[in-house]
Scaffold this motif. Structure first.
Motif, PDB file in Angstrom:
ATOM      1  N   ILE A  32      29.250  48.905  39.336  1.00  0.00           N
ATOM      2  CA  ILE A  32      29.602  47.904  38.325  1.00  0.00           C
ATOM      3  C   ILE A  32      28.328  47.128  38.030  1.00  0.00           C
ATOM      4  CG2 ILE A  32      31.082  45.946  37.805  1.00  0.00           C
ATOM      5  CD1 ILE A  32      32.849  47.090  40.229  1.00  0.00           C
ATOM      6  N   GLY A  33      27.797  47.315  36.824  1.00  0.00           N
ATOM      7  CA  GLY A  33      26.485  46.790  36.492  1.00  0.00           C
ATOM      8  C   GLY A  33      26.546  45.526  35.658  1.00  0.00           C
ATOM      9  N   ARG A  42      36.887  40.412  43.139  1.00  0.00           N
ATOM     10  CA  ARG A  42      37.769  40.984  42.108  1.00  0.00           C
ATOM     11  C   ARG A  42      38.064  39.972  41.003  1.00  0.00           C
ATOM     12  NH1 ARG A  42      40.110  43.581  46.541  1.00  0.00           N
ATOM     13  NH2 ARG A  42      41.641  41.930  46.831  1.00  0.00           N
ATOM     14  N   ASP A  43      38.384  38.748  41.394  1.00  0.00           N
ATOM     15  CA  ASP A  43      38.690  37.722  40.386  1.00  0.00           C
ATOM     16  C   ASP A  43      37.479  37.453  39.501  1.00  0.00           C
ATOM     17  OD1 ASP A  43      41.238  37.525  41.385  1.00  0.00           O
ATOM     18  OD2 ASP A  43      40.858  35.689  42.541  1.00  0.00           O
ATOM     19  N   PHE A  44      36.303  37.402  40.118  1.00  0.00           N
ATOM     20  CA  PHE A  44      35.081  37.178  39.359  1.00  0.00           C
ATOM     21  C   PHE A  44      34.857  38.304  38.358  1.00  0.00           C
ATOM     22  CE2 PHE A  44      30.571  38.191  38.864  1.00  0.00           C
ATOM     23  CZ  PHE A  44      30.071  36.993  38.363  1.00  0.00           C
ATOM     24  N   LEU A  45      35.013  39.548  38.807  1.00  0.00           N
ATOM     25  CA  LEU A  45      34.772  40.685  37.929  1.00  0.00           C
ATOM     26  C   LEU A  45      35.780  40.749  36.787  1.00  0.00           C
ATOM     27  CD1 LEU A  45      33.887  43.438  40.557  1.00  0.00           C
ATOM     28  CD2 LEU A  45      32.313  42.287  38.979  1.00  0.00           C
ATOM     29  N   LEU A  46      37.024  40.480  37.092  1.00  0.00           N
ATOM     30  CA  LEU A  46      38.043  40.512  36.031  1.00  0.00           C
ATOM     31  C   LEU A  46      37.754  39.464  34.963  1.00  0.00           C
ATOM     32  CD1 LEU A  46      41.283  41.092  38.120  1.00  0.00           C
ATOM     33  CD2 LEU A  46      40.249  42.681  36.478  1.00  0.00           C
ATOM     34  N   ALA A  47      37.238  38.318  35.383  1.00  0.00           N
ATOM     35  CA  ALA A  47      36.872  37.291  34.393  1.00  0.00           C
ATOM     36  C   ALA A  47      35.644  37.713  33.603  1.00  0.00           C
ATOM     37  CB  ALA A  47      36.616  35.965  35.105  1.00  0.00           C
ATOM     38  N   TRP A  98      37.812  44.361  28.536  1.00  0.00           N
ATOM     39  CA  TRP A  98      37.595  45.778  28.777  1.00  0.00           C
ATOM     40  C   TRP A  98      38.942  46.508  28.834  1.00  0.00           C
ATOM     41  CZ3 TRP A  98      33.129  48.754  30.784  1.00  0.00           C
ATOM     42  CH2 TRP A  98      31.905  48.124  30.509  1.00  0.00           C
ATOM     43  N   ASP A  99      38.919  47.780  28.505  1.00  0.00           N
ATOM     44  CA  ASP A  99      40.131  48.588  28.459  1.00  0.00           C
ATOM     45  C   ASP A  99      40.799  48.654  29.837  1.00  0.00           C
ATOM     46  OD1 ASP A  99      41.513  50.795  26.573  1.00  0.00           O
ATOM     47  OD2 ASP A  99      41.485  51.517  28.646  1.00  0.00           O
ATOM     48  N   ALA A 100      42.140  48.609  29.830  1.00  0.00           N
ATOM     49  CA  ALA A 100      42.888  48.601  31.088  1.00  0.00           C
ATOM     50  C   ALA A 100      42.620  49.844  31.925  1.00  0.00           C
ATOM     51  CB  ALA A 100      44.379  48.484  30.791  1.00  0.00           C
ATOM     52  N   LEU A 152      37.105  48.076  38.921  1.00  0.00           N
ATOM     53  CA  LEU A 152      36.773  46.736  39.385  1.00  0.00           C
ATOM     54  C   LEU A 152      37.660  46.278  40.529  1.00  0.00           C
ATOM     55  CD1 LEU A 152      36.518  44.909  35.913  1.00  0.00           C
ATOM     56  CD2 LEU A 152      34.771  46.285  37.050  1.00  0.00           C
ATOM     57  N   THR A 153      38.882  46.799  40.593  1.00  0.00           N
ATOM     58  CA  THR A 153      39.898  46.193  41.451  1.00  0.00           C
ATOM     59  C   THR A 153      40.392  47.054  42.606  1.00  0.00           C
ATOM     60  OG1 THR A 153      41.674  46.975  39.992  1.00  0.00           O
ATOM     61  CG2 THR A 153      40.740  44.793  39.527  1.00  0.00           C
ATOM     62  N   ASP A 154      40.249  48.380  42.534  1.00  0.00           N
ATOM     63  CA  ASP A 154      40.972  49.255  43.454  1.00  0.00           C
ATOM     64  C   ASP A 154      40.106  49.947  44.497  1.00  0.00           C
ATOM     65  OD1 ASP A 154      43.029  48.529  41.823  1.00  0.00           O
ATOM     66  OD2 ASP A 154      43.521  50.544  41.124  1.00  0.00           O
TER      67      ASP A 154
END
Length: 405
Positions: A234-235, A257-262, A267-269, A275-277
């Motif tokens: 994840i760049g 995870r919360d930081f990356l999602l924000a 971005w597409d689901a 990012l999360t799994d």
């Protein structure tokens, strides 16, 4: 063979670092009947995670494997299907794709750990002194150097080869250059048993790589590894201390995870599971590079190969390939030239000329990818170029041997 200042016919050769470059150098030296000792801090070849996958190019990494007599061993492990590439935008729209032909062997993939283990298995027993961390290298005069180890021991050598990577302890003998942060950090994540546990990720990555980019400093790069594993990176174009500034502890998976999602909002689901799994948390990997092109004055009894000599961005895939070719060419030069100094002069002249432009280009590729998203090479043309350059390399070497005879 002699050094420039002694009459020794058997130089003491110490290679610092038992990564692919150091092991390749030892293997080719031993094929020429030359003794060598390799020192490495790791306890064994598989003491740590070897990292992701590498594409070994026909005109560089594969040339070195031929010199080492290991093409068959490589082919048994390599994944030609791993050359496939898919490029997406942040919305999941396909921008470009490449599927290798059935006979395309220009740049097959191999896991880093597999490559290291293969090379380690093909040097003479006892060649590698595992658990020997080099703290410093000291010149003693007349090309001789003393290596000091963390356990208090030391050894002396007529030739020290720095194959010890980005933060080389050998490099200060020839240059005061140090790696600089590129402005881009990657978070590495891994997914195991992907067909069963992460089928969506497995379908998206396919047999090779997927590159997703928003053209504004954010990207997701994922790669198929062997044995049912996928790694992703994840760049982010960001400050070196981004996690400290954001108040995020890297070992707190939920916070990351919360930081990356924000950060990756919009971005597409289908891309968000990267990012999360992840199965093993997040590993922060800021990207560094040495100043390019990097050269140094000829220093008796010491030289560098691979990242120690020309650490560069991974864009272009040249780092490991150059490291292997550096190592093989250095070993051949030591075997073929009448003195160590002549061997090092021959090796460095070629290595500087080759690595400098590629290092500059790698930096430019990184910059383009994380500012405009425009780094999208024509892989079919790239593969043709690898094969043509490999043929030219062999022709030139054959002509040189004929002229020397």
């Amino acid at each position: 063979m002699k050094t420039t200042t002694t009459t020794k016919t058997t130089p003491r050769i110490a290679v610092v670092g038992a990564g692919p470059a150091g092991l390749m150098c030892a293997r080719v030296l031993q094929r020429h009947g030359i003794d060598v000792t390799v020192y490495d801090a790791d306890a064994s070849a598989d003491a740590r995670d070897g990292g992701g996958t590498l594409d070994l190019h026909a005109d560089s990494g594969q040339i070195a494997l031929e010199d080492a007599g290991l093409m068959d061993a490589f082919t048994a492990l390599a994944r030609p299907e791993g050359q496939a590439k898919l490029r997406l935008d942040q919305h999941g729209a396909v921008l470009a794709s490449f599927v290798p032909g059935p006979d395309d062997d220009a740049a097959p993939e191999i896991d880093r750990g597999q490559l290291r283990a293969m090379l380690a298995a093909h040097v003479a027993p006892g060649t590698v002194r595992w658990g020997h961390k080099v703290l410093a290298a000291e010149p003693l005069g007349e090309g001789v150097h003393r290596l000091a180890f963390a356990d208090g021991g030391h050894t002396e050598a007529d030739l020290v080869v720095g194959a010890d990577g980005a933060w080389s302890r050998v490099r200060p003998l020839v240059s005061d250059a140090v790696p600089r942060y590129s402005g881009v950090s990657l978070l590495e994540v891994r997914f195991d048993d992907v067909e069963r546990r992460h089928p969506g990720i497995a379908r998206l990555v396919g047999d090779g790589h997927v590159f997703a980019n928003n053209g504004d400093g954010q990207a997701i790069i994922a790669q198929r590894n062997s044995s049912g594993h996928i790694r992703a990176y994840i760049g982010m174009r960001t400050a070196h201390d981004w996690h400290t500034a954001a108040g995020v502890a890297l070992d707190d998976g939920a916070a990351v995870r919360d930081f990356l999602l924000a950060e990756f909002g919009g971005w597409d689901a289908r891309l968000l599971p990267f990012l999360t799994d992840a199965d093993h948390g997040y590993v922060n990997r800021p990207l560094y590079a040495l100043p390019a092109p990097l050269v140094w004055e000829r220093t008796p009894g010491v030289t560098l190969v691979g990242d120690a000599a020309h650490l560069m961005s991974p864009f272009g895939g040249n780092g490991a390939n150059l490291a292997l070719l550096d190592a093989a060419e250095l070993a051949r030069a030591v075997a073929e030239e009448p003195t160590l100094d002549a061997a090092l002069t021959r090796y460095e002249e070629v290595m500087f000329a080759r690595s400098g432009p590629l290092a500059v280009g790698a930096g430019q590729g990184l910059e383009r990818f994380f500012t405009t998203g425009s780094h999208a090479p024509d892989h079919a043309a790239e593969h043709r170029q690898y094969k043509e350059a490999a043929a030219a390399y062999r022709r030139d070497r054959g002509a040189s041997v004929t002229e020397a005879a």
